[in-house]
Design a protein around this motif. Structure first.
Motif, mmCIF file in Angstrom:
data_model
loop_
_atom_site.group_PDB
_atom_site.id
_atom_site.type_symbol
_atom_site.label_atom_id
_atom_site.label_comp_id
_atom_site.label_asym_id
_atom_site.label_seq_id
_atom_site.Cartn_x
_atom_site.Cartn_y
_atom_site.Cartn_z
ATOM 1 N N VAL A 1 -3.924 4.441 -4.417
ATOM 2 C CA VAL A 1 -4.108 3.475 -3.202
ATOM 3 C C VAL A 1 -3.208 2.116 -3.507
ATOM 4 O O VAL A 1 -3.493 1.362 -4.346
ATOM 5 N N PHE A 2 -2.253 1.718 -2.520
ATOM 6 C CA PHE A 2 -1.606 0.671 -2.663
ATOM 7 C C PHE A 2 -1.599 -0.117 -1.316
ATOM 8 O O PHE A 2 -1.843 0.446 -0.331
ATOM 9 N N ASP A 3 -1.502 -1.492 -1.370
ATOM 10 C CA ASP A 3 -1.781 -2.232 -0.099
ATOM 11 C C ASP A 3 -0.337 -2.638 0.457
ATOM 12 O O ASP A 3 -0.348 -2.625 1.629
ATOM 13 N N VAL A 4 0.750 -2.469 -0.243
ATOM 14 C CA VAL A 4 1.972 -2.612 0.256
ATOM 15 C C VAL A 4 3.056 -2.031 -0.503
ATOM 16 O O VAL A 4 3.035 -2.149 -1.840
ATOM 17 N N ILE B 1 0.819 -6.680 5.554
ATOM 18 C CA ILE B 1 -0.475 -6.205 5.339
ATOM 19 C C ILE B 1 -1.146 -6.333 6.604
ATOM 20 O O ILE B 1 -1.804 -5.649 6.992
ATOM 21 N N VAL C 1 2.305 7.031 -4.538
ATOM 22 C CA VAL C 1 1.624 6.397 -3.398
ATOM 23 C C VAL C 1 0.773 7.672 -2.670
ATOM 24 O O VAL C 1 -0.101 7.352 -2.026
ATOM 25 N N ALA D 1 3.729 8.588 3.366
ATOM 26 C CA ALA D 1 2.766 7.615 3.198
ATOM 27 C C ALA D 1 2.881 6.896 4.406
ATOM 28 O O ALA D 1 3.010 5.684 4.287
ATOM 29 N N VAL E 1 1.104 3.028 4.543
ATOM 30 C CA VAL E 1 1.050 1.988 3.672
ATOM 31 C C VAL E 1 2.000 0.891 4.300
ATOM 32 O O VAL E 1 3.170 1.515 4.612
#
Length: 306
Positions: free
Chosen positions: A58-61, A131, A54, A84, A87
């Motif tokens: 890049v992660f959305d969730v 999100i 993380v 993080a 996130v």
């Protein structure tokens, strides 16, 4: 949520932190069956591995289990959010405990789901809502720390960001320069040309500071015609803040001369600067150093009026 370059279907990048291979496989299969959203899932079985991913991608969730080989319970959320903070996190765990669920939300989780009590549709809906809620929270937070006129940090944003900087720099025993800036003749500009022109002068000042202090960590409008800049110390050797102040005033004067010749404003833009230095080893507070820089700035302002 982002668009999938291969189609018009929206895409969500998920970090799944789950140590049970069977549960992980079921979640991955469930998310792959939907036609409304494309889920790109990265699975890891330890918190340390999740934090590593993380912080470099890049992660959305994040879909997070609270019972992992290297972490258990609420500390799992705390550790992840420290690394993080931006996130959104959805907890999906076998731990059916209402108090833990409440604490998880207080610690930053967007939702708390119990394995065996949810279906794929609910998991997908929870992540999408998480999100969106997180995005709205970020917008509200940004509104609370950003000056609407100039786009710089406001007073609250300045102290919020500086507190984080103090923590980071204090650990490394690093210091930083504090620059207080003031738009000269603000009252005269307002009285002569109107407040809308005064606002334009403030915007010009903000832009001038951003151009001058490209490598600064923080630039803020503290209110009215007062601005402040934090500049991290670049070298191990300390350079006296009086020398830095003189160099910056010379640099600012050159930039202002060029601006006033070419901008075509009805006012003459003039900015005064004063500097101080924060040393983590000294017993001087940030507020005291701001006052020192402010006094230095007014000294330069008075010199211009002679």
């Amino acid at each position: 949520m982002r668009s999938n370059p291969e189609s018009s279907i929206p895409s969500i990048k998920v970090l799944l932190i789950e140590d049970n291979p069977g549960d992980a496989r079921l979640i991955q299969e469930a998310l792959s069956d939907t036609e409304q959203v494309h889920f790109e899932v990265k699975w890891v079985d330890k918190l340390d591995s999740g934090i590593e991913w993380v912080t470099k991608d890049v992660f959305d969730v994040v879909l997070l289990d609270l019972s992992l080989p290297d972490s258990h319970g609420i500390e799992t959320i705390i550790s992840l959010r420290e690394q993080a903070p931006i996130v959104p996190i959805v907890v999906l765990t076998g731990l059916d405990d209402e108090q833990v669920a409440m604490n998880a939300v207080k610690r930053g989780a967007q939702d708390y789901l119990i394995k065996g009590q949810v279906n794929p549709t609910l998991i997908m809906r929870s992540m999408r809502y998480a999100i969106e809620r997180h995005r709205l929270q970020d917008e509200l937070y940004n509104l609370s720390i950003i000056d609407e006129l100039t786009g710089l940090y406001n007073r609250r944003g300045f102290f919020n960001q500086t507190e984080q900087l103090l923590h980071t720099f204090g650990e490394d025993n690093k210091g930083f320069y504090i620059i207080v800036a003031d738009l000269d003749g603000m009252k005269q500009i307002n009285d002569s040309f109107g407040h809308h022109i005064g606002d334009l002068a403030l915007i010009d000042t903000a832009n001038m500071l951003k151009e001058t202090f490209l490598n600064s960590s923080i630039i803020a409008r503290m209110g009215g015609d007062e601005f402040i800049v934090i500049i991290p110390q670049k070298k191990e050797e300390y350079v006296d803040h009086m020398i830095i102040e003189q160099e910056l005033n010379t640099k600012m004067k050159t930039r202002l001369t060029s601006f006033n010749l070419s901008a075509g404003r009805v006012f003459y833009l003039s900015i005064s600067l004063g500097a101080s230095y924060y040393n983590p080893d000294d017993q001087v507070t940030l507020s005291e150093l701001i006052i020192q820089a402010d006094q230095r700035m007014y000294t330069h302002k008075k010199e211009k009026m002679r």
